[in-house]
Scaffold this active site. Structure first.
Site, PDB file in Angstrom:
ATOM      1  N   SER A 221      53.646  28.582  31.697  1.00 38.22           N
ATOM      2  CA  SER A 221      54.979  28.712  32.723  1.00 38.22           C
ATOM      3  C   SER A 221      55.223  27.001  33.090  1.00 38.22           C
ATOM      4  CB  SER A 221      54.243  28.555  33.914  1.00 38.22           C
ATOM      5  OG  SER A 221      55.414  28.463  35.042  1.00 38.22           O
TER       6      SER A 221
ATOM      7  N   TYR B 166      50.061  28.686  41.820  1.00 35.83           N
ATOM      8  CA  TYR B 166      50.727  29.553  40.654  1.00 35.83           C
ATOM      9  C   TYR B 166      50.657  28.155  39.749  1.00 35.83           C
ATOM     10  CZ  TYR B 166      53.396  31.313  36.582  1.00 35.83           C
ATOM     11  OH  TYR B 166      53.931  32.005  35.584  1.00 35.83           O
TER      12      TYR B 166
ATOM     13  N   LYS C 285      47.954  28.106  36.200  1.00 38.71           N
ATOM     14  CA  LYS C 285      48.173  28.087  35.124  1.00 38.71           C
ATOM     15  C   LYS C 285      48.020  27.404  33.656  1.00 38.71           C
ATOM     16  CE  LYS C 285      50.874  32.229  34.558  1.00 38.71           C
ATOM     17  NZ  LYS C 285      50.271  33.373  32.994  1.00 38.71           N
TER      18      LYS C 285
END
Length: 327
Positions: free
Chosen positions: A117, A141, A145
């Site tokens: 991402s 998040y 990643k």
């Protein structure tokens, strides 16, 4: 040659599955349907319902279907929500990837394409992000990643001298939008396109959060890419790994050019034929003014190109939204 697509019943995953099928490659899907849809899995494609946290289940899927490579898209993908649910995010994205890699090791599966991402960059201090831009994630998040990329790197190092060395690459996504088929749509409650389209269908006025950014029209600028274009590069990465080609450890799938939120609103009105003036709201905390990425490396190695214009992206998303409402 069969590829397992984790998260293959999701918005992006289903497009990746379709891209593999279109090119004559066999696929298997594993998905727990926490955000995916069973109807997104095409007829004839084996579907294993379950979580990648269930290592024995993943191992059985790899062995039962003679899988030779994995495209790993399964995970918890909501950056904002991850701030409130860090343990859940780490469990799904980090522990889940460990589980998958463990099963791959036991099954002797040595190729993996990882869904990463743009969130790994945080708020970059450059106009155009490249793969050399420092990674400074600002949410759980984004952190998970980046850790996923590290896990692949470290497992590749650990297995390099063994009988089954891991070969991998990670694809860093930016703003994925549109639809490659009208029955495959983005159902996220957090992404801009479905938020705007749902508002228009319901007769509500879409909102712009922040109009005082240092950008040409004062609204945030982002890098929007069509989901079908993204899917093509997953197949290219898988084929390259299968052929033994050397790939970069990470690639940005970006356009090199940005589109503002206000431009998105204008395109939405043009495509839908619904005239509206967006509601203007204050900035949301943590939203950077601009994130745009160069896709030059991916263009060189992974058949990456922007085949769809902004209007194409909006029109395909609108067609899928109307199909969903009619079905």
């Amino acid at each position: 040659m069969t590829w397992l697509v984790t998260g293959g019943a999701g918005y992006i995953g289903s497009h990746v599955v379709q891209a593999f099928i279109d090119r004559g490659l066999d696929v298997v899907v594993i998905d727990d349907l926490s955000s995916g849809h069973a109807e997104f899995v095409p007829d004839g494609v084996p579907f294993v319902r379950g979580s990648i946290l269930d290592t024995p289940l993943v191992l059985a899927a790899l062995r039962d279907h003679a899988v030779t490579g994995v495209v790993h898209l399964a995970g918890f993908k909501y950056a904002g929500v991850s701030v409130d649910r860090p343990l859940h995010t780490y469990d799904q994205n980090v522990t889940g990837t460990v589980s998958l890699l463990r099963a791959m090791g036991e099954a002797g599966v040595t190729r993996i394409v990882f869904s990463s991402s743009a969130a790994v960059y945080g708020t970059p201090d450059t106009d155009v992000v490249t793969e050399r831009t420092p990674t400074l994630p600002e949410s759980p998040y984004g952190e998970t990643k980046l850790i996923g990329e590290w896990l692949l790197r470290d497992q590749a190092r650990a297995s390099a001298d063994g009988p089954a060395p891991l070969r991998h690459t990670s694809l860093r996504y930016f703003n994925v939008v549109g639809s490659g088929r009208e029955d495959l749509y983005d159902s996220s409650p957090h992404n801009l396109f479905p938020l705007v389209l749902d508002a228009l269908v319901a007769g509500r006025t879409p909102r712009i959060n922040g109009t005082d950014y240092p950008t040409p029209d004062g609204t945030c600028v982002r890098d929007y890419v069509h989901v079908a274009d993204l899917a093509v590069s997953h197949v290219a990465a898988a084929r390259a790994l299968a052929a033994g080609r050397t790939l970069e450890p990470v690639y940005n799938l970006g356009s090199g050019d940005g589109v503002s939120v206000r431009q998105i609103m204008t395109a939405m009105a043009e495509v839908t034929g619904i005239d509206f003036t967006p509601e203007l709201a204050p900035r949301r905390p943590g939203d950077p003014a601009r994130i745009v990425a160069s896709g030059e490396l991916a263009a060189r190695d992974l058949d990456w190109q922007m085949r769809n214009t902004l209007l194409d992206m909006v029109a395909s998303a609108w067609d899928a939204r109307r199909h969903t409402a009619d079905s």
